[in-house]
Design an enzyme around this catalytic site. Structure first.
Site, short mmCIF file in Angstrom:
data_model
loop_
_atom_site.label_atom_id
_atom_site.label_comp_id
_atom_site.label_asym_id
_atom_site.label_seq_id
_atom_site.Cartn_x
_atom_site.Cartn_y
_atom_site.Cartn_z
N LYS A 12 0.83 -1.21 0.00
CA LYS A 12 0.00 0.00 0.00
C LYS A 12 0.86 1.26 0.00
O LYS A 12 0.48 2.28 -0.58
CB LYS A 12 -0.95 0.01 1.20
N GLU A 21 -2.42 7.00 8.10
CA GLU A 21 -3.16 7.86 7.16
C GLU A 21 -4.18 8.66 7.93
O GLU A 21 -4.82 8.12 8.84
CB GLU A 21 -3.94 6.99 6.17
N HIS A 79 -16.61 -4.43 5.52
CA HIS A 79 -15.58 -4.40 4.48
C HIS A 79 -15.84 -5.39 3.35
O HIS A 79 -14.95 -5.65 2.55
CB HIS A 79 -14.19 -4.63 5.08
N ARG A 84 -6.41 -7.26 -10.50
CA ARG A 84 -7.13 -8.46 -10.93
C ARG A 84 -8.46 -8.05 -11.56
O ARG A 84 -8.86 -6.89 -11.49
CB ARG A 84 -7.46 -9.32 -9.70
C1 MV4 Z 1 -9.88 4.70 4.74
C2 MV4 Z 1 -11.10 5.24 5.24
C3 MV4 Z 1 -11.10 6.55 5.63
N1 MV4 Z 1 -9.96 7.28 5.57
N2 MV4 Z 1 -8.78 5.47 4.69
C4 MV4 Z 1 -11.28 0.16 4.55
C5 MV4 Z 1 -10.66 -1.01 3.86
C6 MV4 Z 1 -9.40 -0.52 3.29
N3 MV4 Z 1 -9.14 -1.13 2.04
C7 MV4 Z 1 -9.56 0.96 3.21
N4 MV4 Z 1 -10.62 1.31 4.07
C8 MV4 Z 1 -10.83 2.61 4.44
N5 MV4 Z 1 -9.77 3.44 4.36
C9 MV4 Z 1 -8.83 6.73 5.10
N6 MV4 Z 1 -7.72 7.45 5.06
C10 MV4 Z 1 -12.21 4.41 5.28
C11 MV4 Z 1 -12.08 3.09 4.89
C12 MV4 Z 1 -13.28 2.30 4.98
C13 MV4 Z 1 -13.88 1.79 3.84
C14 MV4 Z 1 -13.33 1.99 2.59
C15 MV4 Z 1 -13.93 1.49 1.47
C16 MV4 Z 1 -15.09 0.77 1.60
C17 MV4 Z 1 -15.66 0.55 2.82
C18 MV4 Z 1 -15.06 1.04 3.96
C19 MV4 Z 1 -15.65 0.82 5.19
C20 MV4 Z 1 -15.04 1.33 6.30
C21 MV4 Z 1 -13.85 2.06 6.20
#
Ligand code: MV4
Length: 521
Positions: free
Chosen positions: A125, A212, A247, A304
């Site tokens: 990442k 982050e 998620h 993918r």
């Molecule tokens: C975040 C975020 C808010 N701010 N990053 C959750 C899984 C991971 N792949 C990234 N995720 C998130 N990153 C920052 N800086 C909120 C999430 C997140 C989220 C992102 C996409 C889809 C669903 C989610 C559910 C909760 C939190």
């Protein structure tokens, strides 16, 4: 005779290193191209649909994924035995494993996906964020490099203070929310870092973490891309993937109500710039977070084909899997780029799971007795399930992807609701009733949602059933159940012996009323 010509002659037989609906989807693309599809299967999948659809099938081990679909050696062996010249990994399992992509290449076969190098870069990442920054694409403020395993607490606290709270501790190897912790107070930072490291170490074999700034209520918007081996990268109209539960994506749609044509132009060219900066080839997806002020940030890249690719196919008319194979053959992407950014209508996907929505979405194992799949105008159901199938407990319990297309969003939702009424599955519980409820929610209909919307509303519902039987339906079912209890041979025998029906009978007809109610509404 050019190298290009030699390339174009290849890929006559493709081994699909996957199972279920995505294996079936890839087999269909192979056939349409005149390519012979080869399946692999674990013990519990020996009679699965993907095995029946393929020209040949090879056993690769016991049902546990580690002993079959994750066995690089067993899959390469099967590919060699079959005489396949290409391998398609699907999604999940080995799809984003750079060692697998390299093993396929080293065996003299064509990997239908990006290079091992691109998979490796985007698998980190922090390396992915660096690539995005280099391409001039905004990333959420955070630390550039992972912390060393022995980084002093003071160093982490200093970086955190510079970023600001609330923040997220994220796993470098992460994705899917594993190894991720929210910190709102500096006092909780060291503990959160420790917890995230230990979770990431267990889940990915890599405990490295970074920080982050945490965005509030972002939407999850992603951009599908295709890159050919001649340097062309084409982005597609965005997908809205904010409707997630713990998620896991639950509903996806395209286009997003939150993305204007101007924002689309920005996000799609940003996505293409990231892909180009790493020389990306084949299908991939750039994920963005879109904040409440309409600013977008690069989140990560999926190297993918994704589960939700069909909605993009429905609004663009492009067969993504066919293009994956053509790109792997060395062909040039000759699609009009404009067409990919102008969606024809609207598409929505519901992921139908063998889970009980009225019991906290617990997996609902068992045998599918009846299966009536929706069809008709604008409906596509991608599935690996059949009547009589014992839903395996070893894998993701998704039984199908129900996709609705129509001229606009309200019509696509109406069509999806109609399809959900047609969907009949008996023998196991499914998430069909949950979708009927969700697609009727005013916030969903208005497009007022973000990444935590679904988890938030599910909390407020407190486990209430998604569809309750009407009083009239309960009465009818009660009368039917009472008659059954009195008239059936076993009830008569029991009645004669004990003088009255057994206690559980009342629970039986209540359950029956509920399930009839689910089916008829
Ligand atoms: C975040 C975020 C808010 N701010 N990053 C959750 C899984 C991971 N792949 C990234 N995720 C998130 N990153 C920052 N800086 C909120 C999430 C997140 C989220 C992102 C996409 C889809 C669903 C989610 C559910 C909760 C939190």
């Amino acid at each position: 005779m050019s190298a290009q010509r030699v390339q174009l002659c290849r890929l006559k037989k493709i081994l699909i290193a996957n199972r279920g609906e995505i294996a079936v989807r890839i087999i269909r693309a192979c056939r349409e191209l005149g390519v012979s599809p080869v399946a692999v299967y674990s013990a519990c999948d020996r009679t699965a649909l993907h095995v029946r659809f393929a020209d040949e099938a090879y056993a690769i081990g016991p049902s546990a994924p580690r002993e079959s679909y994750l066995r690089i050696d067993a899959i390469i062996d099967a590919a060699k035995k079959s005489g396949a010249d290409g391998v398609h990994p699907g999604y999940g399992f080995l799809a984003e494993n750079e060692d697998f992509a390299a093993a396929v290449r080293d065996a003299g076969l064509t990997f239908i996906g990006p290079t091992p190098e691109a998979i490796e870069t985007m698998g980190s990442k922090t390396a992915a964020r660096t690539a995005a920054k280099r391409a001039g694409v905004p990333v959420v403020p955070g630390t550039e490099d992972p912390f060393a395993p022995d980084a002093p607490d003071a160093e982490i606290a200093k970086a955190a203070a510079a970023i600001g709270y609330p923040l997220l501790v994220k796993a470098v190897a992460g994705g899917g929310g594993k190894g991720m912790r929210t910190v709102t107070d500096a006092a909780d930072l060291a503990g959160a870092v420790r917890a995230a490291r230990s979770e990431a170490g267990a889940a990915f074999g890599d405990a490295a973490v970074y920080l982050e700034r945490r965005l509030t209520r972002p939407r999850h918007i992603e951009v599908q891309l295709l890159g050919d081996t001649h340097g062309t990268v084409l982005p597609f109209v965005e997908r809205e993937c904010s409707i997630q539960r713990r998620h896991q994506k639950v509903v996806e749609e395209t286009p997003s109500l939150a993305v204007s044509p101007a924002l689309r132009a920005h996000m799609t060219s940003a996505a293409a710039a990231v892909a180009k900066s790493v020389g990306y080839t084949n299908a991939g997806t750039i994920e963005f977070l879109l904040d409440e002020d309409g600013r977008f940030y690069f989140l990560e890249m999926n190297t993918r084909l994704q589960v939700e690719h069909p909605i993009t196919e429905m609004v663009t008319g492009v067969d993504l899997v066919r293009w994956q194979i053509r790109i792997a053959r060395g062909e040039r992407l000759d699609i009009d780029p404009e067409r990919l950014l102008r969606p024809a209508g609207h598409a929505i996907e519901c992921r139908i799971y063998a889970e009980d929505p009225d019991n906290n979405f617990l997996p609902s194992p068992g045998r599918i007795l009846q299966l009536r799949v929706p069809a008709g105008p604008g409906i596509r159901d991608d599935s690996g399930a059949t009547p009589g199938l014992e839903v395996p407990i070893f894998y993701d319990p998704m039984i199908s992807k129900l996709v609705a297309w129509a001229e606009d969003r309200p019509l696509a939702i109406a069509r999806m609701q109609r399809a959900l009424v047609e969907y009949l599955v008996t023998g196991i519980k499914t998430t069909v009733p949950f979708f009927s409820w969700l697609l009727g929610q005013p916030d969903f209909l208005a497009g007022r949602f973000h990444t935590t919307y679904l988890d938030d509303v599910l909390k407020t519902r407190n486990g209430r059933p998604f569809v309750e039987a009407t009083p009239a339906e309960e009465d009818t079912a009660a009368i039917a159940a009472a008659l059954e209890a009195v008239m059936s041979p076993s009830a008569l025998a029991f009645d004669a012996a004990a003088g009255r029906p057994e206690q559980t009978a009342s629970r039986g007809w209540r359950t029956q009323a509920r399930s009839e109610g689910l089916r008829s509404s």
